[in-house]
Structures are given as C-alpha cells and as structure tokens.
Design an enzyme around this catalytic site. Structure first.
Site, PDB file in Angstrom:
ATOM      1  N   LYS A  95       0.841   4.558   6.914  1.00  0.00           N
ATOM      2  CA  LYS A  95       0.361   5.380   5.806  1.00  0.00           C
ATOM      3  C   LYS A  95       1.016   6.759   5.898  1.00  0.00           C
ATOM      4  O   LYS A  95       1.729   7.072   6.835  1.00  0.00           O
ATOM      5  CB  LYS A  95      -1.163   5.558   5.862  1.00  0.00           C
ATOM      6  N   SER A 141       0.799  -1.221   0.000  1.00  0.00           N
ATOM      7  CA  SER A 141       0.000   0.000   0.000  1.00  0.00           C
ATOM      8  C   SER A 141       0.835   1.276   0.000  1.00  0.00           C
ATOM      9  O   SER A 141       0.315   2.353  -0.301  1.00  0.00           O
ATOM     10  CB  SER A 141      -0.947   0.015   1.205  1.00  0.00           C
TER      11      SER A 141
END
Length: 275
Positions: free
Chosen positions: A117, A42
């Site tokens: 993230k 990701s």
C-alpha cells in the site's frame, strides 16, 4: 571402486552447490531485495495485477519481518518464528523512517500476510477521509482530475479477479472505466488514484496514528482493504517492525493468467519506476 567413489564425490559436490546456492539466495532475499507479485487491484493504476517487482529491504533497516517465511510443501515456518530474536520491541536494526507517499510492502498486523500500500499517515498524524478526499492533520490532500483509467472487463491474474467500474455494470469484454485523479500529499508528493463512485469508505472518523505505527491506503481507493478499517478484513495501524521494504520499480509485468503466456506481457511496464 574408483567409479563408485567418483560418483559419490560428484553427488556430494552437487549437494554442496545446491546448499550454497540456497544460502546465497536466502541471504539475498533476507538482506537486499524480496520479489513481490501483485495479486490484486488495490494499487491500480500505479500497480497492476501481474506486475512483478523487487522490494528494497535496505530502505528502512531490518526487523523480524525482513526474514522470509518458509512455505515448501508440508514445511511452513513463519518469519516471526525464524527471526523472533529481532522482534517484540517494535524496533529495527539499522532502522530509518519511511517517507509519506512511499509504496511499502508490510506484514499484515493480524494475519501475517504480505500487503502493499501507499504510506499516508505518519506517527502522531490525524487522518480522515471526507467525501473521498484525504485530510492529514486537518490539511486537505488536493485532488486534480487526470482523465480516465480504462481496462477490459475480464478476469485478471491467477485469482481471476474482475475489475470494478465507474461505468458499471458492464458485460465481459466491455470497456471498464474509472475516474483518475492526481493526489498531492503534504510535503508535495503526487501520485495517481482511482475513483469509481460514492462508497462507505469515502467518509471515515478521524484517526490518530499511534507512536511507532503507520497509516496506509491503496491508490485504488474504492477497492482497497487498508488502514481505514481497524478491524475485520482491514489493515488498521501498522507497526514499524512490520515494514518489509520499499517498492521502487516494476521489473516485469504480465496481463495474463500465467506468466508463461508471453503474448500477454506488458513491455511498456518493464523496469518502470514507481511514483
């Protein structure tokens, strides 16, 4: 009798050494740095599957999320149970605010899993994605083409995940390509992002980040469950107290299914600073 006494003393001293070592390791992991392994794609191409890093837990101060979860065999004690005394008020001890663009490890607000993230939206910001471009408080975060990201279509990491490709579908062993762009956030922070084509998550409503919360996105924009999803498998808004620490540098990296496969190590990523 003397031999038995000596043997018992040796066992006790060994046990004490082990206990002290565990306490020191626990304190190091709780207060200073936490090891983190990248299990998914990701955050490509900033972080690759198989990257290993230490998260700086001093960067934003301490909350219940700073405590480690104990998961050894049948023993499974969540960090919130261990350090509930510093939880519940969405605050931190010796707290400081993160900067937009920081790469942060945090606890998922619903599942409690550790996620990594990039911080996109600060408290009070509005965030919207239009045709794959991020707008923060109505201001576009410009994107500049920066070539392509190439990887082999093969299973990656212990989970055996397959990459997604802009030129897909491609067969096993073929070249898997994604469009690479440089995104610049308000304030001037620039970083690499990947794009594989038009996706539903390329267009979102306008999100207003609540006070005491943050909005995160993965750099691999079309392959990231992040704050663009407020329910389901997404992350939604992340409370301040759920931040664990900042990722600054890759320490070690392996492209193989196991860290023991030394021929798959990536020496060019050892001690690599993160943007």
């Amino acid at each position: 009798m003397a031999e038995k006494s000596g043997a018992l003393h040796s066992i006790v001293e060994t046990a004490k050494t082990i206990v002290f070592a565990l306490l020191i390791a626990g304190a190091f992991r709780t207060i200073l740095f936490q090891p983190f392994y990248i299990p998914s794609g990701s955050m490509k191409d900033t972080l690759l599957i198989g990257d290993f890093l230490f998260v700086n837990k001093m960067a934003y101060g301490y909350s219940y999320a700073s405590c480690p979860t104990v998961n050894i065999g049948p023993v499974n004690i969540d960090a919130q149970a261990i350090c509930s005394w510093v939880g519940g008020d969405n605050d931190r001890l010796f707290g400081s605010q993160p900067d937009r663009g920081d790469i942060i490890v945090f606890r998922h607000p619903r599942t409690g899993e550790d996620y990594i993230k990039r911080l996109i939206g600060l408290p009070g910001d509005t965030v919207q994605v239009r045709d794959g471009v991020v707008f923060i408080n109505g201001e576009e975060a410009p994107q500049e083409p920066n070539g392509s990201f190439h990887e082999v279509m093969e299973r990656q990491g212990p989970q055996g995940l397959l990459p997604s490709c802009a030129n897909g579908p491609v067969g096993m062993g073929a070249d898997c390509r994604s469009e690479r762009l440089i995104e610049t956030l308000p304030g001037g922070t620039s970083h690499s992002i990947l794009n594989i084509g038009d996706q539903p998550q390329d267009n979102t409503p306008v999100y207003t980040v609540p006070a005491g919360h943050y909005f995160f996105m993965g750099d691999n924009r079309d392959n990231s469950a992040d704050s663009r999803w407020l329910t389901g498998g997404g992350v939604g808004f992340v409370p301040y107290e759920n931040l664990i620490g900042r990722a600054d540098r890759v320490i070690f990296s392996s492209a193989g299914r196991s860290l023991l496969q030394f021929w798959t190590w990536r020496p060019d990523r050892f001690f690599k600073a993160l943007d």
